[in-house]
Each structure stands twice: as structure tokens, then as C-alpha cells.
Design an enzyme around this catalytic site. Structure first.
Site, PDB file in Angstrom:
ATOM      1  N   ASP A  49       0.899  -1.332  -0.213  1.00 26.41           N
ATOM      2  CA  ASP A  49       0.019  -0.126   0.006  1.00 26.41           C
ATOM      3  C   ASP A  49       0.803   1.198  -0.126  1.00 26.41           C
ATOM      4  OD1 ASP A  49      -2.655  -1.176   2.178  1.00 26.41           O
ATOM      5  OD2 ASP A  49      -2.018  -1.810   0.150  1.00 26.41           O
ATOM      6  N   GLU A 109       3.694   1.708  -1.067  1.00 27.03           N
ATOM      7  CA  GLU A 109       4.438   1.872  -2.566  1.00 27.03           C
ATOM      8  C   GLU A 109       3.176   2.604  -3.422  1.00 27.03           C
ATOM      9  OE1 GLU A 109       8.241  -0.745  -3.308  1.00 27.03           O
ATOM     10  OE2 GLU A 109       6.569  -1.517  -2.025  1.00 27.03           O
ATOM     11  N   SER A 163     -13.089   8.302   1.821  1.00 24.29           N
ATOM     12  CA  SER A 163     -11.939   7.709   2.167  1.00 24.29           C
ATOM     13  C   SER A 163     -11.289   8.515   2.899  1.00 24.29           C
ATOM     14  CB  SER A 163     -11.228   7.604   0.903  1.00 24.29           C
ATOM     15  OG  SER A 163     -10.073   7.069   0.763  1.00 24.29           O
ATOM     16  N   LEU A 164      -9.839   8.380   3.157  1.00 24.24           N
ATOM     17  CA  LEU A 164      -9.105   9.339   3.942  1.00 24.24           C
ATOM     18  C   LEU A 164      -7.595   9.742   3.227  1.00 24.24           C
ATOM     19  CD1 LEU A 164      -9.031   7.292   7.113  1.00 24.24           C
ATOM     20  CD2 LEU A 164     -10.118   9.346   6.978  1.00 24.24           C
ATOM     21  N   GLU A 219      -7.658   6.402  16.626  1.00 20.64           N
ATOM     22  CA  GLU A 219      -8.172   4.948  16.522  1.00 20.64           C
ATOM     23  C   GLU A 219      -6.946   4.064  15.501  1.00 20.64           C
ATOM     24  OE1 GLU A 219     -11.886   5.149  14.174  1.00 20.64           O
ATOM     25  OE2 GLU A 219     -12.595   6.705  15.855  1.00 20.64           O
ATOM     26  N   LYS A 274      -6.189   1.867  12.612  1.00 16.26           N
ATOM     27  CA  LYS A 274      -6.520   1.908  11.300  1.00 16.26           C
ATOM     28  C   LYS A 274      -6.417   0.549  10.582  1.00 16.26           C
ATOM     29  CE  LYS A 274      -5.977   3.753   6.582  1.00 16.26           C
ATOM     30  NZ  LYS A 274      -6.330   2.455   5.977  1.00 16.26           N
ATOM     31  N   ASP A 315      -6.745  -3.061   8.791  1.00 14.83           N
ATOM     32  CA  ASP A 315      -6.698  -3.244   7.170  1.00 14.83           C
ATOM     33  C   ASP A 315      -7.472  -4.233   6.731  1.00 14.83           C
ATOM     34  OD1 ASP A 315      -5.416  -3.153   4.842  1.00 14.83           O
ATOM     35  OD2 ASP A 315      -3.672  -4.389   5.298  1.00 14.83           O
ATOM     36  N   TYR A 322     -16.800   1.741  13.645  1.00 15.58           N
ATOM     37  CA  TYR A 322     -16.529   2.853  14.032  1.00 15.58           C
ATOM     38  C   TYR A 322     -17.157   4.149  13.876  1.00 15.58           C
ATOM     39  CZ  TYR A 322     -14.158   2.422   9.770  1.00 15.58           C
ATOM     40  OH  TYR A 322     -13.873   2.213   8.386  1.00 15.58           O
ATOM     41  N   LYS A 342      -8.778  11.701  14.134  1.00 19.31           N
ATOM     42  CA  LYS A 342     -10.162  12.279  13.960  1.00 19.31           C
ATOM     43  C   LYS A 342     -10.547  13.552  14.710  1.00 19.31           C
ATOM     44  CE  LYS A 342     -12.104   7.969  12.483  1.00 19.31           C
ATOM     45  NZ  LYS A 342     -13.094   7.032  12.483  1.00 19.31           N
ATOM     46  N   LYS A 383      -0.104   6.737   8.487  1.00 16.20           N
ATOM     47  CA  LYS A 383       0.357   5.337   8.181  1.00 16.20           C
ATOM     48  C   LYS A 383       1.672   5.030   9.057  1.00 16.20           C
ATOM     49  CE  LYS A 383      -2.425   3.849   4.866  1.00 16.20           C
ATOM     50  NZ  LYS A 383      -1.997   3.280   3.711  1.00 16.20           N
ATOM     51  N   CYS A 427       9.612 -36.332  -5.760  1.00 16.93           N
ATOM     52  CA  CYS A 427       9.295 -35.781  -4.277  1.00 16.93           C
ATOM     53  C   CYS A 427      10.571 -35.623  -3.654  1.00 16.93           C
ATOM     54  CB  CYS A 427       8.236 -37.060  -3.575  1.00 16.93           C
ATOM     55  SG  CYS A 427       8.224 -36.765  -2.071  1.00 16.93           S
ATOM     56  N   CYS A 487      10.871 -38.974  -1.045  1.00 17.86           N
ATOM     57  CA  CYS A 487      11.198 -40.293  -1.421  1.00 17.86           C
ATOM     58  C   CYS A 487      11.522 -40.398  -2.997  1.00 17.86           C
ATOM     59  CB  CYS A 487       9.866 -40.977  -1.201  1.00 17.86           C
ATOM     60  SG  CYS A 487       8.537 -40.658  -2.265  1.00 17.86           S
ATOM     61  N   CYS A 540       2.422 -35.978  -4.003  1.00 20.86           N
ATOM     62  CA  CYS A 540       3.416 -37.165  -4.011  1.00 20.86           C
ATOM     63  C   CYS A 540       2.318 -38.415  -3.563  1.00 20.86           C
ATOM     64  CB  CYS A 540       4.542 -37.223  -3.090  1.00 20.86           C
ATOM     65  SG  CYS A 540       5.190 -38.780  -2.755  1.00 20.86           S
ATOM     66  N   CYS A 555       5.696 -43.014   1.305  1.00 22.23           N
ATOM     67  CA  CYS A 555       6.586 -41.868   1.359  1.00 22.23           C
ATOM     68  C   CYS A 555       6.723 -41.653   2.791  1.00 22.23           C
ATOM     69  CB  CYS A 555       6.123 -40.475   0.749  1.00 22.23           C
ATOM     70  SG  CYS A 555       6.929 -38.914   0.724  1.00 22.23           S
TER      71      CYS A 555
HETATM   72  S1  IVH Z   1     -12.602   6.683   9.189  1.00 21.67           S
HETATM   73  C1  IVH Z   1     -14.582   9.587   6.756  1.00 21.67           C
HETATM   74  N1  IVH Z   1     -11.640   4.975  10.884  1.00 21.67           N
HETATM   75  O1  IVH Z   1      -9.378   3.022   6.065  1.00 21.67           O
HETATM   76  C2  IVH Z   1     -14.084   8.517   7.629  1.00 21.67           C
HETATM   77  N2  IVH Z   1     -11.418   4.422   8.590  1.00 21.67           N
HETATM   78  O2  IVH Z   1      -7.704   4.531   4.231  1.00 21.67           O
HETATM   79  C3  IVH Z   1     -13.332   7.740   6.706  1.00 21.67           C
HETATM   80  N3  IVH Z   1     -10.349   2.248   7.991  1.00 21.67           N
HETATM   81  O3  IVH Z   1     -11.819   3.309   3.616  1.00 21.67           O
HETATM   82  C4  IVH Z   1     -12.945   6.383   7.455  1.00 21.67           C
HETATM   83  N4  IVH Z   1     -10.005   1.620  10.214  1.00 21.67           N
HETATM   84  O4  IVH Z   1     -12.159   1.408   5.336  1.00 21.67           O
HETATM   85  C5  IVH Z   1     -11.970   5.294   9.698  1.00 21.67           C
HETATM   86  N5  IVH Z   1     -10.820   3.663  12.450  1.00 21.67           N
HETATM   87  C6  IVH Z   1     -10.868   3.868  11.368  1.00 21.67           C
HETATM   88  C7  IVH Z   1     -10.462   2.837  10.275  1.00 21.67           C
HETATM   89  C8  IVH Z   1     -10.830   3.221   8.813  1.00 21.67           C
HETATM   90  C9  IVH Z   1      -9.852   1.464   8.727  1.00 21.67           C
HETATM   91  C10 IVH Z   1     -10.200   2.192   6.635  1.00 21.67           C
HETATM   92  C11 IVH Z   1     -11.590   2.725   5.964  1.00 21.67           C
HETATM   93  C12 IVH Z   1     -11.219   3.413   4.950  1.00 21.67           C
HETATM   94  C13 IVH Z   1      -9.819   3.602   4.765  1.00 21.67           C
HETATM   95  C14 IVH Z   1      -9.207   4.699   4.385  1.00 21.67           C
END
Ligand code: IVH
Length: 676
Positions: free
Chosen positions: A34, A36, A83-84, A115, A117, A119, A231, A295, A319, A413, A416, A431, A436
């Protein structure tokens, strides 16, 4: 850079990002980390910002889209699923803060929530009058895929809120956002189980969760250990908290699984402290976390700040440093599994990832090597996450010298030296030599394991000794071992030898199910073994059953039926069974009890709206009584349950002469009363 050169570079980056997107979102097999990927996207963003006239609507910067999987209904989200933006350094976090400070004075006095994040895969969950009604993927942020049936199988998802007594009342309509993921421990156990059953293992928890939720068979989802963490509130028609910290608490009180270790940071310094403490904890967490999400606590302020593209200004992902490194693939080693399946693994130039030195990593299976064109001598990308065995992501093509030979499948193998074979039904190399030694060792270990015959003290080391000394040539031989035999082995004195003999003797009375598990038949785990024991009742019966007999058992399909039948017809196995019987091992199953599952063996289809319950409730009731609910009517359907405005399924049922039930009929069936 000159305009021409920039244009070229932009086109190259777009192509590369699109290829990685396809690999990630469509094929579920990421080709880069992610980190890269983000770097590529950022570079593209920068260049496009310099030459805005080169931006085209199909650039990945304009639309980071997810290809919809075919077969799911598309559902519009009640509000955009955002998204973020990402930060990778303290400076980038502080720059974000500075930007939003300039936009709104209130940010100066703001407090924050930090919080983890997760995956995983974003899911959007709709509740109506406290009942779970609809669950979707994020999709493109505007519409998602309806994966309700799959999500219903996720145990941590509350089907009804509030869960538990003394909790608060939810609004009539509530839409919640969460993340579906697989915990690392569950992931390892799943892969171990698959490996033992001679099946394909998964590459990583995230893709396994995503794949399991985005496929069309809820039964498969149910067999995967998916969990949920919620969340955010996306929409509601009632009173909900005004601060993020309270939102999490509110969701918790309603019965949703919520993030642990959330930090309330009063100022930016505390945010950075919280980030550091998450970095330090990263490896001891039970799930994969790729950073923290910071947040603004005040939701009104956060939403006033608005959105840039798809990223809200009021939050940012910070990250963690990448746990992906590159190293040289020195060789490809081969493992022989219990069922004879051969799996490749990477022998690497030692490298440190996330504080641990790695010399070996999994390569999953031969198809993976072929798909990625991994060659001995390549530099490879390697990822490590928590306790999951490190895995090779793929080769770094730019680093190739051209001298690396294309990998050729092994012919013999490694244990054996017998010729290897491809199985007809699976894409795996086996095998098939039943003598074996490595297979026998693993078989013996499995036979004695806790879920099978549970022979205390008989682990892999003793299995190796018994096989290599020639004392044991198949699993039945252990019942003929004598004290002197064991005393001839290294490290065995009288007491230890006697203990082992006692443990073996105690296992003589184990159930038929455990014995069948212990035989190590491919595709036969605990559930199938229990089904076989219940329906057929003895080893003798299993030996004489036909493939059709096996297929007649609910839950056993033609492929598994054939594997079981083949196993019992194999002369080597027949000899082992005879020896077991001669050694006095012949457990039998008591006569099966009358089932309390009144709908067992019946298949239902639901259509139209029912008078007193939702379709979801009807489905749950049918499933609780042992019935199956499928999406479409076929000749195999036992009943169609039709409500108001039933749609085309009713016609199909009438055409196929499938009996049609009303809700009332269904309730009667559930109570085991005759239908008129
Ligand atoms: S908040 C507007 N909180 O990360 C708020 N996202 O890279 C946007 N994710 O698509 C999301 N843990 O799927 C939020 N504690 C967390 C999260 C979280 C994982 C994911 C989420 C989002 C992605 C963004």
C-alpha cells in the site's frame, strides 16, 4: 521537467497504478505494498498539479474506482462513504493540521480521537427498527454491493440492536460503518486447517476477508473466521452523539464490536504520543493495523471543514512505516504435506522486517509462482504482519539481470524421489507414494493429534523417530509397539516408553469420528468426519459404501465424495484398515438419534414480502431449524415461501411444481405440524 517528459511520466504512472489496482481490487492479489502504491499515486498527483491541463477524467487521481464483482445488486449509499488522506511523517500530520487551522479557527482548540486503522474491508450496515436489514461493501463510495447474505454469517455482526439488557435505544433507522477483517491467529489456524486438508492456503488476512465476503456462496463466508469492528455512523433519523469518542461508546452500548485502545488526545502532542504508542504495540496486536486514523472529535466541526475529493478534511490516516522489504530469493524449497501435497517455500537471503530476521517465507502454491513469474535469483518483495508467516508478494522486475531461469515444476518428491502427479480435481502437485516417509511422519503426527486420536506425548519428534527407525510403517503399527521397541529409541527410558504405550492404549476407545479424522483423508475435517460417522456408523460400512452413498450425505459434494471413496478403495489404505481391525480398533457409532432439526435436508427460496416477519427473519428461522435458504428456484428446491408481490420466482416454482408455502404454512412447518 519538460512538458513532454511529464506527459510521458504521467501516462506511465497511470498505467502502472491501474495495473496494481486491478491486481488488488479485482484479482485480490496485491502486486505492491500500500505504501508504494500511495507513493505512485502521490507522484501522479504532484505532476498533474503542475500541469492541470494534462488531467484526464480517467486518471486514477480522479476516480479511484473498485470494479464491481458480478452478481451482487448495487445499492446507493445514504451518504458518500468517504476515504482518507494519508500522512507518513509527523511533519505531514502537522501540515494537515496547519491547513485546517487556516480554514477554521475552532481547530486551534480542537481535541482529537486516535483510532487504529484496520486493514480490512469497509462494510456499511443498515438497521431498521433495530434489525439488521442490509449490508454492503464500500464500492466506489457512492454505491456498494449488497452482500447482506454473506454478512449475516459474520458472528460478531449484531443481527438485532440493542444487544443485551440495560442498553440504550437505537434510532429507528441507523446506518453504521465498520471494517470486516480476519484476526491473525484465526488466519493462521485457517491456513493450517486448509493445509492439513490438502487445500490451498490464503495469501493474507485482508484479501481472504474481502474474497470471502465478495463471493456468491454465504456458506463459504460462514466457514471463514471473519470479524467486524465498527467506528462510524453514516446516517440515522434519530438522536446520535455529537463527538466521535461518544459515537464509539454509543455503538458499543448498542452491541457493536468497537475498536480497542482508542485514545482521546487533547492536543497535537498527545496525538503524536498516541501514534508512537500504537507503533510500539503494532506487532502485538491481534489483527493487522496499517496506521492510525486521527479524527477531530467534534463531528460538527469536522463536517463543516468539508471534503477534498473523497477525503474528509476533518480526519487523516497516519500510516505506519512499511513492513515490506526486498531481498534475494536464493532458492525455492519444497515441503511434503500429510496428504502428499507439495508446497513451495522461499529460501531467502536473511533480511530484517519489522524487527525480525526472516530467512524463509511462504510462496503459497505453484500457481502463485507461475502467475507472478517468480524466479530463483530474483529480488522479491517480502511482507511480514504480526505473527503471520512472512510471505513473498512478488518479484521486483526492474531488478532482474535476465539470467534468472523461469521456475520449472519439480518432477520428483523431495522426500522419497517418487514421481509427482497433478491431482485431477485440484490445482496441486502430489506425491502419491503411500510409503513416502515424510508423508507417513506427518500422517502419524496427525493421527495422534488432539483433534484426532489424542495420543498424549506423540508429537512430530517421536513420529520421526518411529518412522525412521522402521518400527512404524503405517498408522496401525503403533498399536503393536512394545516396550522393548521404544527402549531402542534415543531418549527413551522405561518410564517415558511406558507412558507412551499407556497413551496409545487409552486411544483405543476413541470415537469413530476421531478415528476418521485421524485417517487424514483429503477434504475430511471434523465436520465431514462427524457426518460420515453419523450416517455410516462403522469403518466396515465406510469401506463398503459407494460414492453415491457418500454423495447422499448432506454437505458432501461429488468431489469430496469421490476423494473419500477413492481413499477407502486404495489397496494400501485397505491394508491399514484391516490391520487396525486386527489390532482391535473398530469403533462404531450408536444408532443416530431422531433429529431435532425439523427442516434438516430441506431447501427454501423466499420471495415477496411476508405479513409478519422480514425475509431476513424468516431466513434465520429456517436456518436455525436446519433448513437451507437459497436465492433461486430449481428442481432441488423443497419449498418456495411466497409473500405479497412475489415476482418471477413464483412462476418458476409453479412451472417446476415446487410446493408454495405462505408465511403461516412456514410457521406451521417450523412447529412441526402438518401443512394442509
Ligand atoms: S474513518 C470519513 N476509521 O481506512 C471517515 N477508517 O484509508 C473515513 N479504516 O476506507 C473512514 N480503520 O475502510 C476510519 N478507524 C478507522 C478505520 C478506517 C480502517 C479504513 C476505511 C477507509 C480506509 C481509508
Amino acid at each position: 521537467m519538460e512538458r513532454d517528459a511529464v506527459e510521458k511520466e504521467i501516462l506511465r504512472l497511470r498505467r502502472e497504478i491501474e495495473q496494481h489496482n486491478h491486481a488488488y481490487y479485482v484479482l485480490n492479489t496485491p502486486t505492491i505494498s500500500d505504501y508504494e502504491w500511495d507513493k505512485l499515486l502521490r507522484r501522479l498527483q504532484l505532476l498533474e498539479a503542475e500541469f492541470p491541463d494534462l488531467i484526464s477524467p480517467d486518471s486514477p487521481t480522479q476516480r479511484i474506482a473498485v470494479e464491481p464483482a458480478e452478481g451482487f445488486r448495487r445499492v446507493p449509499h445514504p451518504a458518500p462513504i468517504l476515504s482518507l488522506a494519508n500522512a507518513y511523517t509527523d511533519e505531514e500530520f502537522l501540515a494537515w493540521l496547519e491547513r485546517i487551522r487556516k480554514l477554521d479557527d475552532r481547530v486551534n482548540a480542537a481535541d482529537f480521537v486516535v483510532e487504529p486503522k484496520f486493514d480490512g474491508l469497509t462494510v456499511v450496515l443498515h438497521y431498521h427498527n433495530g434489525l439488521f436489514q442490509l449490508g454492503t461493501t464500500r464500492g466506489d463510495g457512492e454505491t456498494g454491493e449488497d452482500i447482506t447474505a454473506n454478512l449475516r454469517t459474520v458472528r460478531s455482526l449484531p443481527l438485532r440492536i440493542p444487544l443485551g439488557e440495560g442498553s440504550i435505544e437505537p434510532p429507528a433507522r441507523l446506518v453504521v460503518r465498520g471494517e470486516a477483517l480476519i484476526f491473525l491467529e484465526d488466519f493462521s489456524a485457517l491456513n493450517q486447517r486448509l493445509e492439513e486438508a490438502g487445500e490451498r492456503t490464503y495469501v493474507n488476512p485482508r484479501n481472504t476477508a474481502s474474497g470471502a465476503l465478495r463471493q456468491l456462496d454465504p456458506a463459504l463466508t460462514a466457514s471463514r473466521p471473519i470479524r467486524l469492528i465498527c467506528y462510524d455512523i453514516i446516517a440515522s433519523d434519530g438522536e446520535v452523539p455529537s463527538h466521535q469518542l461518544e459515537v464509539i461508546d454509543f455503538l458499543g452500548q448498542l452491541g457493536f464490536p468497537i475498536p480497542e485502545g482508542v485514545v482521546h488526545a487533547k492536543d497535537p502532542e498527545q496525538v503524536l504520543d498516541a501514534y508512537q504508542s500504537w507503533v510500539a504495540r503494532r506487532d502485538s496486536l491481534p489483527y493487522e493495523v496499517d496506521g492510525v486514523v486521527i479524527k477531530i472529535n467534534d463531528i460538527l466541526l469536522s463536517s463543516d471543514l468539508g471534503v477534498v475529493g473523497k477525503d474528509p478534511r476533518g480526519a487523516i490516516a497516519y500510516k505506519f512505516p512499511a513492513q515490506v522489504v526486498t531481498t534475494r530469493l536464493n532458492d525455492i524449497g519444497l515441503n511434503v504435506g500429510r496428504t502428499g501435497v507439495i508446497t513451495p517455500y522461499a529460501i531467502l537471503e536473511a533480511v530484517e522486517v519489522g524487527g525480525v530476521t526472516v530467512r524463509q517465507a511462504t510462496l503459497h502454491n505453484f500457481d502463485f509462482i507461475k502467475e507472478k513469474d517468480i524466479r530463483v535469483g530474483d529480488r522479491v518483495l517480502l511482507k511480514r504482519a504480526g505473527d503471520v508467516i512472512p510471505y513473498v508478494i512478488g518479484p521486483v522486475l526492474e531488478a532482474r539481470t535476465g539470467d534468472e531461469p523461469v521456475y520449472r515444476l519439480p518432477k520428483r518428491c523431495p522426500s522419497c524421489s517418487e514421481a509427482l502427479e497433478f491431482s485431477e480435481t485440484e490445482v496441486a502437485l502430489y506425491c502419491v507414494n503411500s510409503t513416502c516417509p515424510t508423508q507417513l511422519i506427518r500422517n502419524l503426527e496427525h493421527f495422534a493429534s488432539r483433534s484426532a486420536m489424542d495420543i498424549e506425548g506423540m508429537g512430530i519428534k517421536i513420529a520421526v523417530q518411529l518412522v525412521e527407525s522402521g518400527l512404524v510403517n503405517d498408522i496401525a503399527d503403533i498399536f503393536n509397539l512394545e516396550l522393548e521397541d521404544l527402549l531402542s529409541l534415543e531418549g527413551f527410558a522405561e518410564k517415558r516408553a511406558q507412558n507412551l504405550l499407556d497413551a496409545i492404549a487409552r486411544s483405543r476407545t476413541q470415537s469413530l469420528t476421531r478415528l476418521v479424522i485421524g485417517l487424514g483423508i483429503r477434504n475430511v475435517g471434523e465436520t465431514v468426519a462427524a457426518d460420515l460417522a453419523r450416517h455410516i456408523g462403522s469403518l466396515e460400512g465406510l469401506s463398503h459404501a459407494s460414492q453415491a452413498d457418500f454423495e447422499g450425505i448432506e454437505g458432501i459434494g461429488p468431489i469430496v465424495a469421490q476423494t473419500i471413496h477413492d481413499w477407502f478403495q486404495n489397496p494400501v489404505n485397505m491394508r491399514v484398515l484391516t490391520k487396525l481391525k486386527e489390532a482391535g480398533i473398530s469403533p462404531e457409532m450408536a444408532a443416530p438419534e431422531e433429529s431435532s432439526m425439523v427442516l434438516e435436508g430441506l431447501t427454501f427460496v423466499l420471495t415477496g414480502s411476508l405479513p409478519s416477519m422480514s425475509r431476513a427473519e424468516a431466513k434465520a428461522q429456517i436456518q436455525n431449524a436446519g433448513g437451507r435458504v437459497v436465492a433461486s428456484v430449481s428442481g432441488k428446491t423443497s419449498y418456495l415461501v411466497a409473500g405479497e408481490s412475489p415476482g418471477s420466482k413464483l412462476q418458476k416454482a409453479l412451472d417446476l411444481e415446487v410446493p408454495v408455502l405462505s408465511e403461516e404454512d412456514l410457521l406451521r412447518l417450523l412447529e412441526n405440524r402438518p401443512t394442509p
